[in-house]
Write a protein that holds these residues in place. Structure first.
Motif, PDB file in Angstrom:
ATOM      1  N   PRO A  99      43.164  36.667  32.280  1.00 10.00           N
ATOM      2  CA  PRO A  99      43.458  35.818  33.969  1.00 10.00           C
ATOM      3  C   PRO A  99      43.497  36.752  35.027  1.00 10.00           C
ATOM      4  N   LEU A 100      43.021  35.584  36.214  1.00  6.99           N
ATOM      5  CA  LEU A 100      42.868  37.098  37.682  1.00  6.99           C
ATOM      6  C   LEU A 100      43.842  36.503  37.907  1.00  6.99           C
ATOM      7  N   SER A 101      44.398  37.021  39.296  1.00 11.42           N
ATOM      8  CA  SER A 101      45.662  37.035  39.635  1.00 11.42           C
ATOM      9  C   SER A 101      45.337  36.399  41.178  1.00 11.42           C
ATOM     10  N   PRO A 102      46.023  36.066  41.964  1.00 14.85           N
ATOM     11  CA  PRO A 102      45.513  34.634  42.953  1.00 14.85           C
ATOM     12  C   PRO A 102      44.953  35.849  44.033  1.00 14.85           C
ATOM     13  N   GLY A 103      44.840  36.659  44.522  1.00 18.56           N
ATOM     14  CA  GLY A 103      44.944  37.445  44.653  1.00 18.56           C
ATOM     15  C   GLY A 103      43.182  37.901  44.952  1.00 18.56           C
ATOM     16  N   GLN A 104      43.003  38.210  43.896  1.00 14.89           N
ATOM     17  CA  GLN A 104      42.151  38.822  42.244  1.00 14.89           C
ATOM     18  C   GLN A 104      40.762  37.815  42.998  1.00 14.89           C
ATOM     19  N   ARG A 105      41.437  36.540  42.676  1.00 10.14           N
ATOM     20  CA  ARG A 105      40.206  35.092  41.924  1.00 10.14           C
ATOM     21  C   ARG A 105      39.941  34.857  44.063  1.00 10.14           C
ATOM     22  N   HIS A 106      40.483  35.013  44.996  1.00 12.01           N
ATOM     23  CA  HIS A 106      40.199  34.829  46.309  1.00 12.01           C
ATOM     24  C   HIS A 106      38.971  35.774  46.690  1.00 12.01           C
ATOM     25  N   ARG A 107      39.481  37.273  46.115  1.00 16.40           N
ATOM     26  CA  ARG A 107      38.758  38.347  46.220  1.00 16.40           C
ATOM     27  C   ARG A 107      37.249  37.739  45.689  1.00 16.40           C
ATOM     28  N   LEU A 108      37.335  37.353  44.832  1.00 17.71           N
ATOM     29  CA  LEU A 108      36.163  37.504  43.793  1.00 17.71           C
ATOM     30  C   LEU A 108      35.222  36.414  43.765  1.00 17.71           C
ATOM     31  N   GLY A 109      36.411  34.973  44.519  1.00 18.89           N
ATOM     32  CA  GLY A 109      34.637  34.211  45.562  1.00 18.89           C
ATOM     33  C   GLY A 109      34.155  34.875  46.324  1.00 18.89           C
ATOM     34  N   LEU A 110      35.100  35.550  47.459  1.00 15.33           N
ATOM     35  CA  LEU A 110      33.970  35.973  48.439  1.00 15.33           C
ATOM     36  C   LEU A 110      32.999  36.936  47.774  1.00 15.33           C
ATOM     37  N   VAL A 111      33.032  37.599  46.936  1.00 17.41           N
ATOM     38  CA  VAL A 111      31.751  37.671  46.466  1.00 17.41           C
ATOM     39  C   VAL A 111      30.923  36.957  46.317  1.00 17.41           C
ATOM     40  N   ARG A 112      31.076  36.825  45.151  1.00 17.99           N
ATOM     41  CA  ARG A 112      30.695  34.908  44.676  1.00 17.99           C
ATOM     42  C   ARG A 112      29.438  34.311  45.953  1.00 17.99           C
ATOM     43  N   GLU A 113      30.764  34.176  46.670  1.00 21.47           N
ATOM     44  CA  GLU A 113      29.758  33.310  47.994  1.00 21.47           C
ATOM     45  C   GLU A 113      28.683  34.422  49.084  1.00 21.47           C
ATOM     46  N   SER A 114      29.360  35.541  48.412  1.00 27.57           N
ATOM     47  CA  SER A 114      28.339  36.366  49.259  1.00 27.57           C
ATOM     48  C   SER A 114      26.873  36.594  48.441  1.00 27.57           C
ATOM     49  N   GLY A 115      27.042  36.891  47.627  1.00 31.22           N
ATOM     50  CA  GLY A 115      25.687  37.056  46.434  1.00 31.22           C
ATOM     51  C   GLY A 115      25.227  35.802  46.749  1.00 31.22           C
ATOM     52  N   GLU A 116      25.672  34.589  46.875  1.00 29.59           N
ATOM     53  CA  GLU A 116      25.265  33.157  46.404  1.00 29.59           C
ATOM     54  C   GLU A 116      24.213  33.105  47.887  1.00 29.59           C
ATOM     55  N   HIS A 117      24.481  33.986  49.286  1.00 30.90           N
ATOM     56  CA  HIS A 117      24.097  33.469  50.607  1.00 30.90           C
ATOM     57  C   HIS A 117      23.034  34.399  50.066  1.00 30.90           C
ATOM     58  N   LEU A 118      23.205  36.010  49.930  1.00 31.52           N
ATOM     59  CA  LEU A 118      21.924  37.080  49.615  1.00 31.52           C
ATOM     60  C   LEU A 118      20.694  35.786  48.815  1.00 31.52           C
ATOM     61  N   LEU A 119      21.532  35.632  47.858  1.00 29.75           N
ATOM     62  CA  LEU A 119      20.250  35.110  47.084  1.00 29.75           C
ATOM     63  C   LEU A 119      19.110  33.882  47.297  1.00 29.75           C
ATOM     64  N   ARG A 120      19.986  32.741  48.129  1.00 28.22           N
ATOM     65  CA  ARG A 120      19.364  31.826  49.569  1.00 28.22           C
ATOM     66  C   ARG A 120      18.537  32.709  50.292  1.00 28.22           C
TER      67      ARG A 120
END
Length: 512
Positions: free
Chosen positions: A308-329
């Motif tokens: 499992p990821l730490s809270p900080g890692q999960r937050h930063r990974l969420g930003l990566v996912r959101e940016s990737g989804e935005h780029l895909l759109r």
């Protein structure tokens, strides 16, 4: 001269188409009447030998002019009486006669007493003149209605060219008076663009030597101040004295050149558009593959329970996912826009039940509305309600409009969705928000691609092509989109699509 000789001479003159006459005005007695009537096919004695009898065969329309010619001579205004008129022949046809005479004897009171003259059949000459006049009129009509002007240009050995003939279209084509141009050829040559003048002169010299038909295009400064393109087509012919004569045609081809230029630009733009669409299509596929891999790995990392990821890692990974989804759109929007512009986006039009599709869109965007603290609810909805549209693309249109209404709203605001029948067998779908609104100065540019209307620094994500895609999709579905907005009050976007509903029963309001 004895009687036999006079008779022989009279017959000879009649055979040549002429008779000689004498008129005793006091007794109204005509001498030589036999020769005159013979010109019309009458026999001697068919007409009384009087001027009154002769007037009876003159065409009624020519009597007044004939009498006026005699009166002018009798009054001393003319040295001789001359008149041409029509006279009825024995076979019923009209013959043209030319009459010439002179008063040779006067009464003591000054009145004319005796007159002599000749009468000549000029029917053939008159017919030739009439035929020539008809040919000239036909030529005038032809030259008046052709697009360009016809001309004859003569260039003597001394090099001072003249236009012996220029058709009436000279005014329309060149803005010059034909008579003035025939008097002064430099009125045309002086208005040729200096950049084309040397080339034009060189071609004239070449034509002079080769004597072959040629065509030339040159720029011409019209007297109205506009520059026009002219096309000249001419055939030279050398005369015995060394003069070269051109017969040609000159036409204003400015519109043709502009049209050809527009076609070339359109073809170039179309080629560039195809290349752009092909490039974006290939690039989208090339970018989607690694991007989907990135998004897939972020999801795996978020779901991994063994490490499992730490809270900080999960937050930063969420930003990566959101940016990737935005780029895909962004990639998907860019590809859609390019296909719409190139006319390569396929549309499958069917009858779509609108309430079900709107329900799906609202359900999909409820989480986004709740996160933005915006109330998303139904307004008026006619029932039954069906539209002729592509369900996938219509869903994309509704989601785009609802997303914008939520995104550019204020906390505690609301978005209302309405749909109803309109006149003219159309259905109006409206998305009404209480958001920031759009300034009047920005409305004309609202549907321009990549124009975010000053929202780049607002912190709100967007590509600037969503509304351009929305309008393109609506247009492909044979509809239209309108907007009404008040700054700081909100906006209403209306999509009108062809109505495919059965006969109406009643209106309903659906609860959210």
């Amino acid at each position: 001269m004895d009687l036999e000789a006079r008779k022989l001479m009279s017959e000879a003159l009649v055979g040549a188409g002429t008779s000689v006459w004498a008129w005793d005005l006091a007794d109204d007695a005509l001498t030589g009447m036999d020769g005159s009537v013979a010109l019309l096919g009458y026999q001697p004695g068919d007409l009384p030998a009087t001027q009154q009898a002769w007037d009876s065969v003159i065409h009624p329309e020519d009597l007044a002019a004939n009498d006026a010619a005699y009166q002018a001579h009798a009054a001393g205004k003319t040295s001789a009486y001359e008149s041409e008129y029509r006279a009825r022949a024995k076979d019923g046809s009209w013959r043209w006669l030319a009459e010439r005479g002179r008063i040779v004897e006067w009464s003591p009171d000054g009145a004319p007493r005796r007159m002599v003259g000749t009468l000549t059949d000029v029917t053939l000459r008159k017919q030739a003149e009439l035929e020539a006049a008809e040919r000239d009129e036909r030529l005038r009509q032809i030259t008046r209605h052709v697009p360009g002007l016809l001309y004859q240009f003569r260039l003597p050995r001394d090099g001072r060219g003249v236009f012996p003939y220029v058709s009436e279209r000279c005014r329309d084509v060149l803005g010059l008076d034909p008579q003035e141009l025939m008097h002064n050829a430099s009125l045309l040559f002086g208005r040729i663009d200096p950049a084309d003048r040397q080339r034009t002169n060189r071609m004239l010299e070449d034509w002079t030597h080769t004597q072959t038909a040629r065509r030339i295009e040159f720029r011409y400064l019209h007297p109205n101040g506009h520059q026009r393109w002219m096309l000249g087509v001419s055939s030279p012919r050398a005369e015995a004295d060394g003069t070269v004569v051109w017969h040609g045609y000159l036409e204003d081809i400015t519109e043709y050149r502009e049209l050809e230029r527009a076609r070339e630009l359109a073809a170039a733009a179309e080629a560039a558009n195809r290349a752009k669409t092909e490039f974006l299509s290939r690039m989208s596929h090339e970018l989607r593959t690694p991007l989907n891999a990135v998004l897939g790995f972020t999801q795996l990392l978020e779901l991994d329970q063994t490490d499992p990821l730490s809270p900080g890692q999960r937050h930063r990974l969420g930003l990566v996912r959101e940016s990737g989804e935005h780029l895909l759109r962004m990639i998907s929007d860019l590809l859609d826009h390019s296909r719409i512009e190139a006319g390569q986006l396929s549309i499958d039009l069917v009858d779509v039940p609108l309430p079900e599709l709107l329900r799906e869109c609202v359900d999909m965007l409820h989480p986004a509305a709740q996160a933005a603290d915006v109330r998303l609810h139904w307004g008026h909805l006619d029932d039954p309600l069906r539209v002729r549209a592509d369900p996938t693309r219509l869903r994309q249109v509704v989601i785009n409009l609802l997303s914008n209404a939520i995104k550019y709203n204020r906390r505690g605001g609301e978005v209302r969705l309405e749909a109803r029948h309109e006149e003219g067998r159309m259905v109006a779908l409206r998305v009404i928000d209480t958001g920031v609104g759009i300034a009047p100065a920005h409305l004309p540019s609202l549907f321009e691609p990549f124009n975010r209307l000053g929202q780049r620094r607002s912190g709100i994500e967007g590509t600037g092509i969503g509304l351009a895609i929305t309008r393109g999709l609506v247009t492909l579905m044979h509809g239209r989109i309108d907007v009404n907005s008040v700054l700081d009050k909100g906006s209403t976007f209306s999509v009108l699509l062809p109505d495919a509903s059965p006969p109406r029963t009643q209106d309903v309001n659906l609860p959210m």
